[in-house]
Each structure stands twice: as C-alpha cells, then as structure tokens.
Motif scaffolding. Structure first.
Motif, PDB file in Angstrom:
ATOM      1  N   ALA A 146      34.581  45.456  38.056  1.00 13.78           N
ATOM      2  CA  ALA A 146      33.194  45.004  38.184  1.00 13.78           C
ATOM      3  C   ALA A 146      32.450  45.779  39.262  1.00 13.78           C
ATOM      4  CB  ALA A 146      33.155  43.509  38.503  1.00 13.78           C
ATOM      5  N   ALA A 147      31.156  45.957  39.042  1.00  9.47           N
ATOM      6  CA  ALA A 147      30.292  46.651  39.999  1.00  9.47           C
ATOM      7  C   ALA A 147      30.353  45.965  41.361  1.00  9.47           C
ATOM      8  CB  ALA A 147      28.856  46.653  39.486  1.00  9.47           C
ATOM      9  N   ALA A 148      30.253  46.756  42.421  1.00 12.16           N
ATOM     10  CA  ALA A 148      30.378  46.236  43.785  1.00 12.16           C
ATOM     11  C   ALA A 148      29.366  45.135  44.082  1.00 12.16           C
ATOM     12  CB  ALA A 148      30.220  47.376  44.789  1.00 12.16           C
ATOM     13  N   SER A 149      28.193  45.209  43.476  1.00 12.29           N
ATOM     14  CA  SER A 149      27.155  44.206  43.729  1.00 12.29           C
ATOM     15  C   SER A 149      27.495  42.839  43.152  1.00 12.29           C
ATOM     16  CB  SER A 149      25.811  44.682  43.160  1.00 12.29           C
ATOM     17  OG  SER A 149      25.937  45.056  41.803  1.00 12.29           O
ATOM     18  N   LEU A 150      28.579  42.762  42.384  1.00 10.02           N
ATOM     19  CA  LEU A 150      29.010  41.490  41.803  1.00 10.02           C
ATOM     20  C   LEU A 150      30.097  40.816  42.637  1.00 10.02           C
ATOM     21  CD1 LEU A 150      29.178  42.698  38.095  1.00 10.02           C
ATOM     22  CD2 LEU A 150      27.563  41.005  38.993  1.00 10.02           C
ATOM     23  N   THR A 151      30.426  41.376  43.777  1.00  6.34           N
ATOM     24  CA  THR A 151      31.556  40.897  44.576  1.00  6.34           C
ATOM     25  C   THR A 151      31.497  39.395  44.854  1.00  6.34           C
ATOM     26  OG1 THR A 151      31.817  43.056  45.637  1.00  6.34           O
ATOM     27  CG2 THR A 151      32.821  41.170  46.734  1.00  6.34           C
ATOM     28  N   GLU A 152      30.401  38.921  45.399  1.00  7.08           N
ATOM     29  CA  GLU A 152      30.314  37.508  45.780  1.00  7.08           C
ATOM     30  C   GLU A 152      30.244  36.585  44.562  1.00  7.08           C
ATOM     31  OE1 GLU A 152      29.248  40.034  49.092  1.00  7.08           O
ATOM     32  OE2 GLU A 152      28.342  39.885  47.097  1.00  7.08           O
ATOM     33  N   SER A 153      29.366  36.897  43.639  1.00  9.57           N
ATOM     34  CA  SER A 153      29.172  36.011  42.480  1.00  9.57           C
ATOM     35  C   SER A 153      30.395  35.973  41.573  1.00  9.57           C
ATOM     36  CB  SER A 153      27.937  36.436  41.683  1.00  9.57           C
ATOM     37  OG  SER A 153      28.008  37.797  41.322  1.00  9.57           O
ATOM     38  N   PHE A 154      30.996  37.136  41.300  1.00 12.68           N
ATOM     39  CA  PHE A 154      32.177  37.161  40.442  1.00 12.68           C
ATOM     40  C   PHE A 154      33.392  36.569  41.163  1.00 12.68           C
ATOM     41  CE2 PHE A 154      32.008  40.056  36.508  1.00 12.68           C
ATOM     42  CZ  PHE A 154      30.790  39.522  36.129  1.00 12.68           C
ATOM     43  N   GLY A 155      33.427  36.711  42.487  1.00 14.66           N
ATOM     44  CA  GLY A 155      34.513  36.099  43.244  1.00 14.66           C
ATOM     45  C   GLY A 155      34.531  34.599  43.030  1.00 14.66           C
ATOM     46  N   THR A 156      33.347  33.995  43.064  1.00 12.82           N
ATOM     47  CA  THR A 156      33.222  32.552  42.824  1.00 12.82           C
ATOM     48  C   THR A 156      33.540  32.202  41.377  1.00 12.82           C
ATOM     49  OG1 THR A 156      31.537  32.335  44.547  1.00 12.82           O
ATOM     50  CG2 THR A 156      31.638  30.589  42.911  1.00 12.82           C
ATOM     51  N   LEU A 157      32.999  32.975  40.440  1.00 11.69           N
ATOM     52  CA  LEU A 157      33.258  32.713  39.022  1.00 11.69           C
ATOM     53  C   LEU A 157      34.742  32.883  38.691  1.00 11.69           C
ATOM     54  CD1 LEU A 157      30.176  34.416  37.300  1.00 11.69           C
ATOM     55  CD2 LEU A 157      30.656  31.974  37.528  1.00 11.69           C
ATOM     56  N   GLY A 158      35.401  33.827  39.352  1.00 13.59           N
ATOM     57  CA  GLY A 158      36.828  34.022  39.126  1.00 13.59           C
ATOM     58  C   GLY A 158      37.631  32.795  39.513  1.00 13.59           C
ATOM     59  N   LYS A 159      37.292  32.182  40.646  1.00 16.50           N
ATOM     60  CA  LYS A 159      37.994  30.975  41.085  1.00 16.50           C
ATOM     61  C   LYS A 159      37.734  29.816  40.126  1.00 16.50           C
ATOM     62  CE  LYS A 159      37.896  32.233  45.987  1.00 16.50           C
ATOM     63  NZ  LYS A 159      37.320  31.921  47.322  1.00 16.50           N
ATOM     64  N   GLN A 160      36.509  29.722  39.646  1.00 15.34           N
ATOM     65  CA  GLN A 160      36.185  28.660  38.684  1.00 15.34           C
ATOM     66  C   GLN A 160      36.947  28.862  37.377  1.00 15.34           C
ATOM     67  OE1 GLN A 160      31.913  28.656  38.265  1.00 15.34           O
ATOM     68  NE2 GLN A 160      31.557  27.893  40.329  1.00 15.34           N
ATOM     69  N   PHE A 161      37.067  30.117  36.960  1.00 17.39           N
ATOM     70  CA  PHE A 161      37.786  30.428  35.720  1.00 17.39           C
ATOM     71  C   PHE A 161      39.272  30.098  35.868  1.00 17.39           C
ATOM     72  CE2 PHE A 161      39.807  33.358  32.644  1.00 17.39           C
ATOM     73  CZ  PHE A 161      39.100  33.016  31.490  1.00 17.39           C
ATOM     74  N   GLU A 162      39.836  30.413  37.025  1.00 22.06           N
ATOM     75  CA  GLU A 162      41.240  30.086  37.283  1.00 22.06           C
ATOM     76  C   GLU A 162      41.451  28.578  37.240  1.00 22.06           C
ATOM     77  OE1 GLU A 162      42.429  33.850  40.216  1.00 22.06           O
ATOM     78  OE2 GLU A 162      41.871  31.909  41.066  1.00 22.06           O
ATOM     79  N   ALA A 163      40.510  27.814  37.807  1.00 23.53           N
ATOM     80  CA  ALA A 163      40.633  26.354  37.828  1.00 23.53           C
ATOM     81  C   ALA A 163      40.592  25.764  36.424  1.00 23.53           C
ATOM     82  CB  ALA A 163      39.510  25.751  38.675  1.00 23.53           C
ATOM     83  N   ARG A 164      39.885  26.450  35.522  1.00 23.24           N
ATOM     84  CA  ARG A 164      39.763  25.971  34.142  1.00 23.24           C
ATOM     85  C   ARG A 164      40.920  26.427  33.265  1.00 23.24           C
ATOM     86  NH1 ARG A 164      33.754  25.721  32.171  1.00 23.24           N
ATOM     87  NH2 ARG A 164      32.657  25.074  34.049  1.00 23.24           N
TER      88      ARG A 164
END
Length: 258
Positions: free
Chosen positions: A42-60
């Motif tokens: 993922a593009a560097a500018s997605l670091t914060e938002s995708f980091g959060t979405l990644g944790k949510q995806f793992e939880a699901r």
C-alpha cells in the motif's frame, strides 16, 4: 524393599515430568490451526488508515494476520513486476495502478476507494508565516517535495504547471512520509504532502491548505494481485476497504470519497 521401590520411582517420575514438559513446549509452538497471513502492498500515505483497517479486518477474521508494506506506489509496482509476492495492491494514483495492470501483475479490474489532495506541511506555529503555494517560491525557505515518479510528486508538478508557481526544492523524496519527516524534524521549513498525512501528524506539524490543490486530485485504486497466495482473503479485504466501514475510517483522516 521399600527403599528400593522409592529409588526406582524417582527416575520414572523424572522421565514422566520431562515428557510432559516436552509435550507442553511442542503444543505452545504449534501454529494456530487455519492461520493465514494477508500481504498488502500500500502507498505510504495509507499507513495510518490502513493500519487501523488491518486491525479491524483481523478482528473480523479469526486466525488472519494482515502484513503491510508501505512505500511509494512506484516502488511497490517495481517490486510486483519483479516478482515480489503480495495479495493486495493499493496505489496512491491511477498511473501506477495502470503500470501494474500493464505489467500483468493485477487480477481483475481495480476499484477506486478514495481521493486525496495536497496541502503544505509546516512546523508547529507556522514560524515562517506561509499562507499559500506562492510563498514556497520565496528565497530563504527550505522546501521539500516528492520525486516526480511518486504520486505526490506528480501532483506537485501538476499544481506548479497549472498555477505558474515554480518551486526549487532542496530535495525530492521517494514517498510522502519522508517529506513529512523532514518538516517534523525541522530539516525543512515546508513540504508538499497529502492532506491526510498532515492531518495524521497534527501534533507535530501544521497544515496550510491552498486552492490550487483542487487541480491535482489523486484517485486511489485497489486490486487483488495476480496469483495472490491468499486470493479469496484478498478479495475480502478489498471489499472491506470499499465498504461503508472502510470509507468511514478513510474519511476520518481527510480522504475524499470517489
């Protein structure tokens, strides 16, 4: 006789204890059944938002770990075309996604999930009093931008061409986070970054919006990588990013909706 029995019991009990310990260690080291790793470029500018979405995806998705590689989009495309293994690619512009598609490393049709625009990042309190794009062309300022092949650099170039403002950057960085880092450290007075990056770093930098940025809006496409090791899971992740939950998280840090 009693002493002989007791003496015989000690080695036997010790052997049982060692066996139990060994079994316990083996159990602890055994990976979780069904565990899977999803690799996302993922593009560097997605670091914060995708980091959060990644944790949510793992939880699901029990047993799933999302592993991110955040870099400039052009560098990620180069890695993919050279054979790097990944499941998902999210680019900061359409041009680099097109390169990935032309390089035959993308499976199916990419989908745009967000938009972004440039802003000026300056030190806290804006010590140089920068009010707009034209101020960045003044003498005595150390200005940093992204390299032209990087999406934020291409946008900076487009903004300069349309506005007639010509910048003389002290350096051209390979991703937007590197530009932001130099502003945060004080090595640069200002840098052209995305609105989202300046928003995420609000505790360390101030953001100066400028109207000319409207002429260089970047679209962010996402796609499953061809021959992805976790193809089904990759499709689930892209759908999650495109969902209402994904959009809500992206909007929080300043992304626009397509």
């Amino acid at each position: 006789m009693r002493r002989l029995v007791s003496a015989l019991r000690v080695p036997a009990l010790l052997a049982l204890a060692l066996a139990a310990t060994a079994c316990g260690s083996e159990t602890a080291a055994t990976p979780q059944a069904g565990a899977k790793t999803l690799t996302v470029f993922a593009a560097a500018s997605l670091t914060e938002s995708f980091g959060t979405l990644g944790k949510q995806f793992e939880a699901r998705n029990s047993g799933v770990t999302v592993k991110f590689s955040f870099e400039g989009s052009s560098a990620l495309v180069q890695k993919l075309t050279q054979g790097a293994e990944a499941d998902v690619f999210a680019s900061a512009d359409q041009a680099n996604m097109d390169k990935a598609t032309q390089g035959e490393v993308i499976d199916g049709q990419p989908s745009v999930f967000a938009t972004n625009r440039l802003a000026i990042a300056v030190g806290k309190g804006n010590p140089k009093g920068i009010k707009g794009l034209a101020d960045l062309a003044k003498d005595g300022l150390t200005v940093i931008v992204c390299a032209p092949q990087v999406p934020c650099g291409a946008a900076a170039k487009k903004v300069q061409q349309s506005s007639g403002v010509t910048l003389k950057p002290a350096s051209e960085e390979q991703d937007v986070k590197s530009v932001l880092a130099k502003v945060r450290s004080g090595d640069a007075d200002a840098g052209l970054v995305y609105v989202t990056d300046a928003t995420s770093a609000a505790a360390k930098v101030d953001k100066v919006d400028f109207p000319e940025s409207a002429g260089a809006i970047n679209s962010y496409p996402i796609a499953v990588v061809k021959d992805a090791p976790q193809a089904a899971l990759a499709k689930q992740f892209t759908d999650f990013v495109l969902s209402a939950t994904g959009k809500q998280e992206l909007v929080k840090v300043g992304f626009g909706t397509p």
